[in-house]
Motif scaffolding. Structure first.
Motif, PDB file in Angstrom:
ATOM      1  N   ARG A  52       0.791  -1.140  -0.013  1.00 12.39           N
ATOM      2  CA  ARG A  52      -0.289  -0.280   0.163  1.00 12.39           C
ATOM      3  C   ARG A  52       0.552   1.372  -0.111  1.00 12.39           C
ATOM      4  NH1 ARG A  52      -3.140  -2.890   3.839  1.00 12.39           N
ATOM      5  NH2 ARG A  52      -5.247  -3.502   3.033  1.00 12.39           N
ATOM      6  N   VAL A  53       1.763   1.252   0.889  1.00 11.06           N
ATOM      7  CA  VAL A  53       2.595   2.326   1.367  1.00 11.06           C
ATOM      8  C   VAL A  53       3.293   2.495  -0.451  1.00 11.06           C
ATOM      9  CG1 VAL A  53       5.031   3.403   1.625  1.00 11.06           C
ATOM     10  CG2 VAL A  53       2.288   2.553   3.376  1.00 11.06           C
ATOM     11  N   ALA A  54       4.236   1.638  -1.109  1.00  6.93           N
ATOM     12  CA  ALA A  54       4.534   1.699  -2.410  1.00  6.93           C
ATOM     13  C   ALA A  54       3.689   2.068  -3.505  1.00  6.93           C
ATOM     14  CB  ALA A  54       4.877   0.423  -3.127  1.00  6.93           C
ATOM     15  N   LEU A  55       2.338   2.181  -3.652  1.00  5.18           N
ATOM     16  CA  LEU A  55       1.763   2.736  -4.555  1.00  5.18           C
ATOM     17  C   LEU A  55       0.945   3.798  -4.417  1.00  5.18           C
ATOM     18  CD1 LEU A  55      -0.724  -0.665  -4.582  1.00  5.18           C
ATOM     19  CD2 LEU A  55       0.528   0.174  -6.320  1.00  5.18           C
ATOM     20  N   GLY A  56       0.302   3.822  -2.618  1.00  3.36           N
ATOM     21  CA  GLY A  56       0.346   5.602  -2.501  1.00  3.36           C
ATOM     22  C   GLY A  56       1.410   6.171  -2.480  1.00  3.36           C
ATOM     23  N   TYR A  57       3.058   6.276  -1.789  1.00  2.00           N
ATOM     24  CA  TYR A  57       3.831   6.999  -2.371  1.00  2.00           C
ATOM     25  C   TYR A  57       4.402   6.827  -4.032  1.00  2.00           C
ATOM     26  CZ  TYR A  57       9.035   8.254  -1.862  1.00  2.00           C
ATOM     27  OH  TYR A  57      10.149   9.019  -1.157  1.00  2.00           O
ATOM     28  N   VAL A 114      -5.250   7.919   1.416  1.00  2.00           N
ATOM     29  CA  VAL A 114      -4.059   8.390   3.083  1.00  2.00           C
ATOM     30  C   VAL A 114      -2.770   8.739   2.094  1.00  2.00           C
ATOM     31  CG1 VAL A 114      -3.641   8.466   5.350  1.00  2.00           C
ATOM     32  CG2 VAL A 114      -6.212   8.330   3.897  1.00  2.00           C
ATOM     33  N   ILE A 115      -1.972   7.083   1.881  1.00  2.00           N
ATOM     34  CA  ILE A 115      -0.461   7.593   1.787  1.00  2.00           C
ATOM     35  C   ILE A 115      -0.774   8.549   0.841  1.00  2.00           C
ATOM     36  CG2 ILE A 115       1.857   5.550   1.203  1.00  2.00           C
ATOM     37  CD1 ILE A 115       0.243   5.746   3.649  1.00  2.00           C
ATOM     38  N   PHE A 116      -1.041   8.413  -0.402  1.00  2.00           N
ATOM     39  CA  PHE A 116      -0.435   9.345  -1.305  1.00  2.00           C
ATOM     40  C   PHE A 116      -0.735  11.006  -1.616  1.00  2.00           C
ATOM     41  CE2 PHE A 116      -3.064  12.481  -4.074  1.00  2.00           C
ATOM     42  CZ  PHE A 116      -2.029  12.462  -5.163  1.00  2.00           C
ATOM     43  N   ILE A 117      -1.953  11.564  -0.414  1.00  3.25           N
ATOM     44  CA  ILE A 117      -2.137  12.482  -0.093  1.00  3.25           C
ATOM     45  C   ILE A 117      -1.052  13.297   1.714  1.00  3.25           C
ATOM     46  CG2 ILE A 117      -4.091  12.620   2.261  1.00  3.25           C
ATOM     47  CD1 ILE A 117      -4.227  15.028  -0.796  1.00  3.25           C
ATOM     48  N   CYS A 118      -1.030  12.545   2.364  1.00  3.83           N
ATOM     49  CA  CYS A 118       0.247  12.949   3.115  1.00  3.83           C
ATOM     50  C   CYS A 118       1.905  12.723   2.331  1.00  3.83           C
ATOM     51  CB  CYS A 118      -0.006  11.853   4.382  1.00  3.83           C
ATOM     52  SG  CYS A 118       0.839   9.802   4.127  1.00  3.83           S
ATOM     53  N   SER A 119       2.255  12.008   1.405  1.00  2.00           N
ATOM     54  CA  SER A 119       3.196  11.832   1.177  1.00  2.00           C
ATOM     55  C   SER A 119       3.869  12.810   0.381  1.00  2.00           C
ATOM     56  CB  SER A 119       3.829  10.690   0.955  1.00  2.00           C
ATOM     57  OG  SER A 119       2.865  10.283  -0.366  1.00  2.00           O
TER      58      SER A 119
END
Length: 237
Positions: A52-57, A114-119
């Motif tokens: 999930r982190v890899a995709l959003g980030y 959420v990962i996308f918007i915060c990173s």
């Protein structure tokens, strides 16, 4: 409560060192077992969070780096967008969760959002700062030599701004790793955050402590990786 690894570490009160080591051994000797939604190994859960982190980030980097170049090269665009960035940047990632759940209506995609918007913001701001700080005489030399604009980006701007961009990416990844744990506690289903919450509900404090330790170690490894990349890209003028 079942016969899998999750069932072996239920205890009243705070676990002793022996209880913690016993629970850790049970989890770590079979980290990728899958006996259903409520009984998956800690390695499986950690992998789900990293995905999930890899995709959003990754999406955040794809948007923020080009956006940062545009903002850094144009003082007009920078002044126009700065108020919006300053308003959106301090918003807690978890504050976006109700909006994401209402609009996206998919728990998995909400976690990625959420990962996308915060990173996004650390990478965007650092990229814009790094590009804006590039010495103008370097660009003037490139223009004098009639270097086309896209070659100026790859031959002048990107190498000069790379250390600052990597710093923003490093900060963004750290924030993303912090946010995914909290987001998974709310969204549920899978991931290391869900594992922590599920083990708490099962009164397995030893497994909660193990998960917290794994979260810290994973975050440290990710930060060390970016630190290594940053050192390789840092140069002295």
């Amino acid at each position: 409560m079942g016969h899998g690894p999750n069932a072996a570490s239920h205890s009243e009160g705070f676990p002793t060192p022996k209880q913690f080591l016993d629970a850790a051994w049970i989890q770590l000797r079979e980290p990728f077992h899958d006996r259903g939604p409520n009984d998956r190994g800690i390695g499986w859960q950690l992998g789900a969070s990293l995905l999930r982190v890899a995709l959003g980030y990754g999406l955040a980097v794809l948007v923020a780096v080009p956006g940062g170049f545009i903002i850094g090269l144009s003082p007009l665009i920078r002044r126009a967008l700065d108020p919006f960035i300053q308003i959106l940047r301090p918003i807690s990632p978890l504050a976006w969760m109700p909006i994401a759940l209402y609009t996206i209506r998919n728990a998995e995609e909400c976690g990625i959002f959420v990962i996308f918007i915060c990173s996004l913001w650390p990478v965007l701001i650092n990229t814009a700062f790094g590009v804006a700080a590039v010495r103008r005489d370097w660009l003037n030399v490139a223009k004098t030599l009639e270097v086309v604009w896209w070659r100026q980006i790859f031959l002048v701007l990107l190498p000069a701004a790379a250390p600052t961009i990597i710093t923003g990416m490093r900060v963004g990844l750290g924030i993303a790793w912090l946010a995914i744990v909290a987001a998974e506690m709310l969204v549920g289903g899978s991931g290391i955050g869900y594992f922590v919450w599920n083990q708490w509900n099962n009164l397995s404090i030893a497994n909660v402590l193990l998960a917290v330790l794994m979260i810290g170690i994973t975050g440290m490894v990710l930060d060390l990786l970016f630190g290594f990349i940053q050192r390789r890209l840092t140069y002295v003028e």
